[in-house]
Design a protein around this motif. Structure first.
Motif, PDB file in Angstrom:
ATOM      1  N   MET A   1      38.004 -18.462  -0.418  1.00 21.66           N
ATOM      2  CA  MET A   1      38.220 -17.869   0.894  1.00 21.66           C
ATOM      3  C   MET A   1      39.602 -18.242   1.412  1.00 21.66           C
ATOM      4  SD  MET A   1      36.159 -18.564   4.486  1.00 21.66           S
ATOM      5  CE  MET A   1      34.634 -17.793   3.913  1.00 21.66           C
ATOM      6  N   CYS A   2      40.310 -17.277   1.966  1.00 24.38           N
ATOM      7  CA  CYS A   2      41.602 -17.530   2.570  1.00 24.38           C
ATOM      8  C   CYS A   2      41.410 -18.100   3.971  1.00 24.38           C
ATOM      9  CB  CYS A   2      42.410 -16.231   2.636  1.00 24.38           C
ATOM     10  SG  CYS A   2      43.986 -16.402   3.497  1.00 24.38           S
ATOM     11  N   ASP A   3      42.117 -19.213   4.280  1.00 23.53           N
ATOM     12  CA  ASP A   3      41.968 -19.839   5.588  1.00 23.53           C
ATOM     13  C   ASP A   3      43.113 -19.481   6.532  1.00 23.53           C
ATOM     14  OD1 ASP A   3      39.514 -21.208   5.351  1.00 23.53           O
ATOM     15  OD2 ASP A   3      40.467 -22.708   4.087  1.00 23.53           O
ATOM     16  N   THR A   4      44.019 -18.598   6.122  1.00 25.52           N
ATOM     17  CA  THR A   4      45.095 -18.159   7.004  1.00 25.52           C
ATOM     18  C   THR A   4      44.625 -16.960   7.807  1.00 25.52           C
ATOM     19  OG1 THR A   4      46.752 -18.895   5.388  1.00 25.52           O
ATOM     20  CG2 THR A   4      47.478 -17.382   7.115  1.00 25.52           C
ATOM     21  N   PRO A   5      44.428 -17.101   9.107  1.00 27.86           N
ATOM     22  CA  PRO A   5      43.861 -15.999   9.904  1.00 27.86           C
ATOM     23  C   PRO A   5      44.838 -14.841  10.051  1.00 27.86           C
ATOM     24  CG  PRO A   5      43.644 -18.137  11.029  1.00 27.86           C
ATOM     25  CD  PRO A   5      44.614 -18.324   9.913  1.00 27.86           C
ATOM     26  N   ASP A   6      44.420 -13.657   9.651  1.00 22.31           N
ATOM     27  CA  ASP A   6      45.287 -12.489   9.775  1.00 22.31           C
ATOM     28  C   ASP A   6      44.504 -11.209  10.042  1.00 22.31           C
ATOM     29  OD1 ASP A   6      47.956 -11.464   9.803  1.00 22.31           O
ATOM     30  OD2 ASP A   6      47.608 -10.580   7.827  1.00 22.31           O
ATOM     31  N   SER A   7      43.233 -11.340  10.484  1.00 18.83           N
ATOM     32  CA  SER A   7      42.406 -10.185  10.811  1.00 18.83           C
ATOM     33  C   SER A   7      41.786 -10.388  12.186  1.00 18.83           C
ATOM     34  CB  SER A   7      41.297  -9.993   9.774  1.00 18.83           C
ATOM     35  OG  SER A   7      41.839  -9.707   8.498  1.00 18.83           O
ATOM     36  N   LEU A   8      41.632  -9.287  12.908  1.00 13.57           N
ATOM     37  CA  LEU A   8      41.131  -9.384  14.278  1.00 13.57           C
ATOM     38  C   LEU A   8      40.142  -8.277  14.579  1.00 13.57           C
ATOM     39  CD1 LEU A   8      42.869 -10.287  17.520  1.00 13.57           C
ATOM     40  CD2 LEU A   8      41.931  -7.982  17.368  1.00 13.57           C
ATOM     41  N   MET A   9      39.070  -8.655  15.274  1.00 16.44           N
ATOM     42  CA  MET A   9      38.046  -7.718  15.739  1.00 16.44           C
ATOM     43  C   MET A   9      38.210  -7.504  17.236  1.00 16.44           C
ATOM     44  SD  MET A   9      35.219  -6.069  14.831  1.00 16.44           S
ATOM     45  CE  MET A   9      33.815  -5.290  15.612  1.00 16.44           C
ATOM     46  N   LEU A  10      38.421  -6.245  17.631  1.00 18.31           N
ATOM     47  CA  LEU A  10      38.458  -5.865  19.040  1.00 18.31           C
ATOM     48  C   LEU A  10      37.073  -5.360  19.435  1.00 18.31           C
ATOM     49  CD1 LEU A  10      41.774  -3.825  19.131  1.00 18.31           C
ATOM     50  CD2 LEU A  10      41.336  -5.817  20.556  1.00 18.31           C
ATOM     51  N   PHE A  11      36.448  -6.016  20.386  1.00 19.60           N
ATOM     52  CA  PHE A  11      35.146  -5.564  20.845  1.00 19.60           C
ATOM     53  C   PHE A  11      35.333  -4.460  21.885  1.00 19.60           C
ATOM     54  CE2 PHE A  11      33.754  -9.919  19.444  1.00 19.60           C
ATOM     55  CZ  PHE A  11      32.950  -9.457  18.397  1.00 19.60           C
ATOM     56  N   ALA A  12      34.962  -3.239  21.500  1.00 21.57           N
ATOM     57  CA  ALA A  12      35.228  -2.066  22.344  1.00 21.57           C
ATOM     58  C   ALA A  12      34.034  -1.129  22.438  1.00 21.57           C
ATOM     59  CB  ALA A  12      36.440  -1.304  21.791  1.00 21.57           C
ATOM     60  N   ALA A  13      32.821  -1.648  22.135  1.00 20.29           N
ATOM     61  CA  ALA A  13      31.656  -0.771  22.034  1.00 20.29           C
ATOM     62  C   ALA A  13      30.740  -0.799  23.248  1.00 20.29           C
ATOM     63  CB  ALA A  13      30.845  -1.143  20.784  1.00 20.29           C
ATOM     64  N   GLY A  14      31.008  -1.681  24.214  1.00 21.71           N
ATOM     65  CA  GLY A  14      30.072  -1.859  25.322  1.00 21.71           C
ATOM     66  C   GLY A  14      29.992  -0.673  26.270  1.00 21.71           C
ATOM     67  N   PHE A  15      28.951  -0.683  27.099  1.00 24.87           N
ATOM     68  CA  PHE A  15      28.721   0.420  28.039  1.00 24.87           C
ATOM     69  C   PHE A  15      29.541   0.287  29.325  1.00 24.87           C
ATOM     70  CE2 PHE A  15      24.899   0.363  25.413  1.00 24.87           C
ATOM     71  CZ  PHE A  15      24.757   1.702  25.115  1.00 24.87           C
ATOM     72  N   GLY A  16      29.956  -0.920  29.665  1.00 24.19           N
ATOM     73  CA  GLY A  16      30.750  -1.098  30.869  1.00 24.19           C
ATOM     74  C   GLY A  16      30.016  -0.741  32.146  1.00 24.19           C
ATOM     75  N   THR A  17      28.726  -1.028  32.205  1.00 25.53           N
ATOM     76  CA  THR A  17      27.911  -0.603  33.348  1.00 25.53           C
ATOM     77  C   THR A  17      28.364  -1.249  34.657  1.00 25.53           C
ATOM     78  OG1 THR A  17      26.301  -2.317  32.737  1.00 25.53           O
ATOM     79  CG2 THR A  17      25.882  -0.085  31.958  1.00 25.53           C
ATOM     80  N   ARG A  18      28.914  -2.453  34.597  1.00 23.25           N
ATOM     81  CA  ARG A  18      29.351  -3.116  35.831  1.00 23.25           C
ATOM     82  C   ARG A  18      30.553  -2.413  36.464  1.00 23.25           C
ATOM     83  NH1 ARG A  18      30.732  -9.040  34.705  1.00 23.25           N
ATOM     84  NH2 ARG A  18      31.623  -8.099  32.834  1.00 23.25           N
TER      85      ARG A  18
END
Length: 229
Positions: A1-18
């Motif tokens: 496993m590579c331990d050099t961080p180079d990937s990112l997850m953008l959380f963009a799936a929510g409903f935004g009800t507030r």
């Protein structure tokens, strides 16, 4: 496993009800702050930190996010059929993200000061960490209510009031395969890691605003104006 961080997850799936009426026909990541969609503010951090691979998950009004990101290098993890929450969403996106530790970033916040992603990468130590969370003290958590999510002791986190989690972290996703649920919060993974004493925290020295409600938008814009002065 590579331990050099180079990937990112953008959380963009929510409903935004507030967000009320603002998200009746628009996904929350496209709600504008200072004339630009929230997701673009998040992507500024990604580009500035030089992260090579980015994935955004989509569900509510996901077609609008796909159109907005067209022509960019951001890949799409489609959760149109079933929203999977943060844990399930990250697990589904892993084939796109690749192996090794992954940044995750919520798209409903505004940041000022040092780049939080760059700071996380600098502080990351895979020998002792399974997760490194970016935090702010409650008195600097603009737009956020509550006493905090975690107690910070010599860098290590435990559950309890003290610091607010900002929605930015570095995490080893390898144990996601051991969680049987399809849709689940990353809290389940954190609980495993907390029990091992492998969850650490880093305190952001700049500004942060939780843009989860309409009344937080002017607060976020004021924060950006202050940073520009």
């Amino acid at each position: 496993m590579c331990d050099t961080p180079d990937s990112l997850m953008l959380f963009a799936a929510g409903f935004g009800t507030r967000m009320g009426a603002l998200t009746a026909d628009c996904p929350k990541p496209l709600v504008e702050v200072a004339g630009r969609p929230l997701i673009d503010h998040a992507l500024d951090l990604v580009v500035e930190a030089g992260i090579g691979r980015s994935v955004a998950n989509i569900h509510y009004r996901g077609d609008q996010i796909v159109r907005h990101l067209a022509g960019s290098d951001v890949m799409i993890s489609d959760e149109t059929d079933e929203i999977l929450e943060t844990g399930g969403g990250l697990r589904k996106a892993l084939p796109l993200l690749g192996q090794g530790p992954v940044f995750t970033l919520n798209t409903d916040a505004i940041w000022t000061g040092p780049n939080p992603l760059a700071a996380l990468r600098t502080a990351w130590d895979p020998k002792k960490m399974s997760a490194l969370l970016m935090l702010v003290p409650p008195e600097r958590a603009t737009g956020h209510k509550g006493a905090g999510d975690f107690t910070l002791t010599e860098g290590r986190l435990t559950r309890g009031p003290g610091f607010v989690y900002t929605g930015a972290q570095l995490i080893d996703p390898s144990e996601l395969s051991e969680i049987p649920e399809a849709a689940f919060s990353l809290n389940l993974l954190w609980d495993r890691m907390l029990a091992q004493g492998r969850v650490y925290g880093l305190v952001h020295s700049g500004g942060w605003c939780d843009v989860g409600r309409p009344e937080s938008i002017p607060l976020a814009e004021a924060l950006l104006e202050l940073a520009d002065d």
